[in-house]
Enzyme design. Structure first.
Site, PDB file in Angstrom:
ATOM      1  N   HIS A 129      18.791  74.230 -50.781  1.00 34.66           N
ATOM      2  CA  HIS A 129      18.950  74.426 -49.337  1.00 34.66           C
ATOM      3  C   HIS A 129      17.798  75.222 -48.723  1.00 34.66           C
ATOM      4  CE1 HIS A 129      22.995  72.699 -48.944  1.00 34.66           C
ATOM      5  NE2 HIS A 129      23.139  73.117 -50.190  1.00 34.66           N
ATOM      6  N   THR A 151      35.696  73.415 -52.067  1.00 32.45           N
ATOM      7  CA  THR A 151      34.320  73.779 -51.731  1.00 32.45           C
ATOM      8  C   THR A 151      34.211  75.273 -51.460  1.00 32.45           C
ATOM      9  OG1 THR A 151      34.058  71.585 -50.747  1.00 32.45           O
ATOM     10  CG2 THR A 151      32.366  73.205 -50.247  1.00 32.45           C
ATOM     11  N   THR A 153      20.073  56.753 -66.520  1.00 29.34           N
ATOM     12  CA  THR A 153      20.304  56.526 -65.092  1.00 29.34           C
ATOM     13  C   THR A 153      19.136  55.764 -64.480  1.00 29.34           C
ATOM     14  OG1 THR A 153      21.611  58.554 -64.893  1.00 29.34           O
ATOM     15  CG2 THR A 153      20.715  57.631 -62.862  1.00 29.34           C
ATOM     16  N   ARG A 170      40.474  64.610 -47.532  1.00 26.89           N
ATOM     17  CA  ARG A 170      39.227  64.486 -46.776  1.00 26.89           C
ATOM     18  C   ARG A 170      39.127  63.140 -46.087  1.00 26.89           C
ATOM     19  NH1 ARG A 170      34.840  68.194 -49.808  1.00 26.89           N
ATOM     20  NH2 ARG A 170      36.315  69.656 -50.715  1.00 26.89           N
ATOM     21  N   SER A 195      25.744  83.233 -64.991  1.00 23.23           N
ATOM     22  CA  SER A 195      25.880  82.395 -63.797  1.00 23.23           C
ATOM     23  C   SER A 195      26.466  83.181 -62.635  1.00 23.23           C
ATOM     24  CB  SER A 195      26.777  81.193 -64.118  1.00 23.23           C
ATOM     25  OG  SER A 195      27.048  80.425 -62.976  1.00 23.23           O
ATOM     26  N   SER A 203      24.820  77.731 -49.799  1.00 21.87           N
ATOM     27  CA  SER A 203      25.002  76.830 -48.661  1.00 21.87           C
ATOM     28  C   SER A 203      26.272  77.063 -47.857  1.00 21.87           C
ATOM     29  CB  SER A 203      24.972  75.379 -49.139  1.00 21.87           C
ATOM     30  OG  SER A 203      26.072  75.111 -50.006  1.00 21.87           O
ATOM     31  N   LYS A 252      17.736  67.087 -48.324  1.00 24.92           N
ATOM     32  CA  LYS A 252      18.097  68.031 -47.270  1.00 24.92           C
ATOM     33  C   LYS A 252      16.878  68.316 -46.390  1.00 24.92           C
ATOM     34  CE  LYS A 252      22.028  69.704 -49.885  1.00 24.92           C
ATOM     35  NZ  LYS A 252      21.996  68.605 -50.886  1.00 24.92           N
TER      36      LYS A 252
END
Length: 405
Positions: free
Chosen positions: A219, A365, A279, A23, A139, A191, A250
């Site tokens: 999305h 992806t 975090t 990439r 799932s 997406s 987004k």
């Protein structure tokens, strides 16, 4: 460092190159008031304006004056950083207000902010599944990597149902004791293909087989529904979905992820999820900007309507040119190349020769032989930009001998 270590890393990178999966990130500088134009800087330092056709800032809210004003005000009055994790000193007034706004958006009792949608999915799914004990997660086959990571981290039993396939999901549910804890995890809008899940049917199955529902609306939030709460709102089914996960990065044009649900679910994730506990929280200017964006889109449908108009125009133009898109009911337009090398090459030609930026989407992806250019129109793409896109793609398709229709 031992040479053997570097050899291993180099071999891994060489493999990516050989498979046309390495990439390259385009060096882009967005310019206020110019979106979807941005300044691209090549390896030689030369700059030029390019038109972005693959941004996830679907409504251009990252450039909205009210959003920028809110961020600037918080930056001036509060400062840059959040001060730490939420458990130490990172809970500030801006993040609290944002969580209240998001809970209101989805008509849930509470909400919880994470630094990204990825972390929100990973943390929430793994935490609630572990706490349920001997649970089973169902799932969808095409769920996002973050959901898959959460499922893996939970270490509970999992069942994968074929994409958007209600019959297969019910078949798997039938095989599990009704009293055993179950979670059905899926997305509202996928997406990469731009298709929409059969949400009502999945919710009905969840009720029938006593399962929790976890939906990723990343999305869709900001883009669908009367107030931008997503596809669940457009179907009038928000109150029947147990956990709604969304993104601030987004449709809302800023940064971060979140979940909304009953107070007990939010509290248990807040109290037990390491991804959340350890975090650093989102910075106040980001939270203030996100709050401004959420509140604006609760009351404005102009951007949503214009997005659909431009998406439909782009789809029709692509179809007229016999370019091979997947027809969907969403704003996402997958243009199929089905060849990793040619997909990357098409992206490079668009950028270098036509001043158009569309990132190539390759494995992992998407599956091998389903490589694509993922086109995402915005309310700010003009008819002239659409014409230029079609001209460039038609030239490239002929040049690379790519299949049409």
């Amino acid at each position: 460092m031992r040479k053997e270590y570097l050899d291993i890393f180099s071999a891994a990178l060489d493999k990516l190159h050989s498979e046309n999966r390495y990439r390259i990130f385009a060096n882009l500088r967005r310019v206020r008031k110019k979106y979807p134009l941005a300044i691209y800087k090549d390896n030689e330092g030369k700059e030029k304006y390019v038109t972005i056709w693959c941004s996830n800032d679907y409504l251009g809210m990252g450039q909205n004056d009210l959003v920028i004003k809110a961020a600037r005000s918080a930056l001036t009055q509060i400062g840059v950083g959040s001060g730490g994790t939420r458990n130490i000193s990172g809970t500030n007034s801006e993040i609290v207000k944002l969580e209240k706004s998001l809970a209101d958006l989805h008509q849930k009792e509470a909400a919880l902010i994470f630094t990204s949608g990825y972390i929100a999915n990973q943390a929430t799914i793994s935490t609630i599944a572990k706490l349920l004990g001997e649970a089973v997660i169902f799932s969808d086959q095409k769920n996002h990597a973050s959901m898959i990571a959460g499922i893996r981290n939970s270490r509970v039993e999992k069942k994968i149902f074929r994409h958007n396939n209600i019959e297969h999901l019910e078949e798997l549910l039938k095989g599990i004791d009704r009293e055993k804890a179950k979670i059905i995890a899926f997305e509202s809008l996928y997406s990469m293909d731009g298709d929409i899940a059969p949400i009502k049917e999945i919710v009905n199955l969840a009720k029938k087989y006593n399962a929790l529902t976890y939906i990723d609306e990343v999305h869709a939030v900001g883009l669908y529904g009367k107030n931008g709460a997503g596809i669940c709102q457009s179907l009038n089914i928000m109150d029947e979905v147990d956990i709604i996960e969304g993104s601030l990065a987004k449709g809302f044009g800023t940064m971060g992820g979140y979940i909304s649900a009953k107070r007990e679910i939010i509290d248990v994730v807040r109290s037990f999820a390491p991804d959340f506990i350890f975090t650093t929280s989102l910075a106040p200017p980001i939270c203030a900007a996100a709050l401004a964006s959420v509140e604006y889109l609760k009351n404005s449908s102009t951007e949503r309507k214009m997005l659909q108009i431009k998406a439909d125009k782009t789809k029709q133009a692509l179809k007229k040119a016999n370019l091979p898109i997947i027809s969907t009911n969403s704003h996402i337009i997958p243009l199929m190349v089905k060849d990793a090398k040619k997909c990357q090459l098409a992206s490079e030609i668009l950028l270098k020769e036509y001043d158009i930026y569309i990132q190539a989407i390759n494995f992992p992806t998407v599956e091998p032989n389903s490589e694509r250019l993922r086109i995402t129109p915005t309310p700010f793409h003009t008819d002239e930009m659409i014409e230029k896109l079609i001209f460039a793609l038609t030239q490239i398709w002929d040049r690379l001998n790519l299949p049409k229709e």
